[in-house]
Scaffold this motif. Structure first.
Motif, short mmCIF file in Angstrom:
data_model
loop_
_atom_site.label_atom_id
_atom_site.label_comp_id
_atom_site.label_asym_id
_atom_site.label_seq_id
_atom_site.Cartn_x
_atom_site.Cartn_y
_atom_site.Cartn_z
N ALA A 101 3.46 -1.39 -11.14
CA ALA A 101 2.17 -0.77 -11.42
C ALA A 101 2.14 0.69 -10.99
CB ALA A 101 1.05 -1.55 -10.72
N GLY A 102 3.21 1.15 -10.34
CA GLY A 102 3.26 2.54 -9.90
C GLY A 102 2.59 2.78 -8.56
N ASN A 103 2.27 1.71 -7.86
CA ASN A 103 1.64 1.81 -6.53
C ASN A 103 2.76 1.81 -5.49
OD1 ASN A 103 -0.88 1.57 -7.81
ND2 ASN A 103 -0.77 -0.65 -7.71
N PHE A 104 3.44 2.93 -5.38
CA PHE A 104 4.67 2.98 -4.61
C PHE A 104 4.46 2.86 -3.11
CE2 PHE A 104 5.68 5.23 -8.61
CZ PHE A 104 6.48 4.22 -9.15
N GLU A 105 3.40 3.42 -2.56
CA GLU A 105 3.11 3.24 -1.13
C GLU A 105 2.89 1.77 -0.81
OE1 GLU A 105 3.23 5.23 1.43
OE2 GLU A 105 3.24 7.22 0.54
N GLN A 106 2.08 1.10 -1.65
CA GLN A 106 1.81 -0.32 -1.44
C GLN A 106 3.09 -1.14 -1.64
OE1 GLN A 106 0.04 1.81 -3.29
NE2 GLN A 106 -2.14 1.42 -3.10
N ALA A 107 3.91 -0.73 -2.60
CA ALA A 107 5.17 -1.43 -2.84
C ALA A 107 6.08 -1.34 -1.62
CB ALA A 107 5.87 -0.87 -4.08
N VAL A 108 6.20 -0.14 -1.05
CA VAL A 108 7.04 0.03 0.15
C VAL A 108 6.53 -0.90 1.25
CG1 VAL A 108 7.69 1.62 2.00
CG2 VAL A 108 7.81 2.37 -0.38
N ALA A 109 5.23 -0.93 1.45
CA ALA A 109 4.65 -1.80 2.48
C ALA A 109 4.94 -3.27 2.20
CB ALA A 109 3.15 -1.56 2.60
N ALA A 110 4.79 -3.68 0.95
CA ALA A 110 5.01 -5.09 0.59
C ALA A 110 6.48 -5.48 0.71
CB ALA A 110 4.50 -5.36 -0.83
N TYR A 111 7.38 -4.62 0.26
CA TYR A 111 8.81 -4.93 0.40
C TYR A 111 9.22 -4.95 1.87
CZ TYR A 111 9.60 -4.20 -4.62
OH TYR A 111 9.58 -4.30 -5.98
N THR A 112 8.69 -4.03 2.65
CA THR A 112 8.99 -3.98 4.08
C THR A 112 8.51 -5.27 4.75
OG1 THR A 112 8.88 -1.58 4.08
CG2 THR A 112 8.64 -2.67 6.22
N GLU A 113 7.34 -5.73 4.38
CA GLU A 113 6.82 -6.99 4.92
C GLU A 113 7.70 -8.16 4.49
OE1 GLU A 113 4.14 -9.56 7.03
OE2 GLU A 113 4.79 -7.49 7.21
#
Length: 102
Positions: free
Chosen positions: A18-30
């Motif tokens: 979806a292009g929500n890269f900050e949220q993606a980084v947080a979700a992958y890190t989690e």
């Protein structure tokens, strides 16, 4: 549950696509924190690196992409990471190379 890691990774993938890269980084890190030994760990590292690249955080991106590439250097899904590490003028952007993963 066997599905828990897949659901967590899918949530991160949805943010990335979806292009929500900050949220993606947080979700992958989690995902990596909760499921550190999952078979898809290298994919999460790759996606973190690509998301950081999209956020113009080049040093962080290079470090993550290097980790991902070192884990599964032979895996064709890692091609975007390897291209990003060696990208130069005139090459496609990492984002364009992402089409192979979609």
């Amino acid at each position: 549950s066997e599905l828990a890691p897949r659901v967590a990774l899918l949530a991160a993938e949805n943010e990335f696509l979806a292009g929500n890269f900050e949220q993606a980084v947080a979700a992958y890190t989690e995902f990596l924190r909760v499921f550190p030994k999952d078979a898809l760990q290298s994919r999460a590292e790759l996606r973190i690196g690509l998301a950081l690249h999209r956020l113009n955080r080049a040093d962080e991106a290079a470090a993550r992409l290097g980790m991902a590439a070192a884990v599964v250097e032979q895996d064709k899904a890692m091609l975007p990471a390897l291209l990003a590490l060696g990208s130069g003028a005139g090459r496609k952007s990492v984002g364009e190379d992402m089409s192979a993963l979609r």
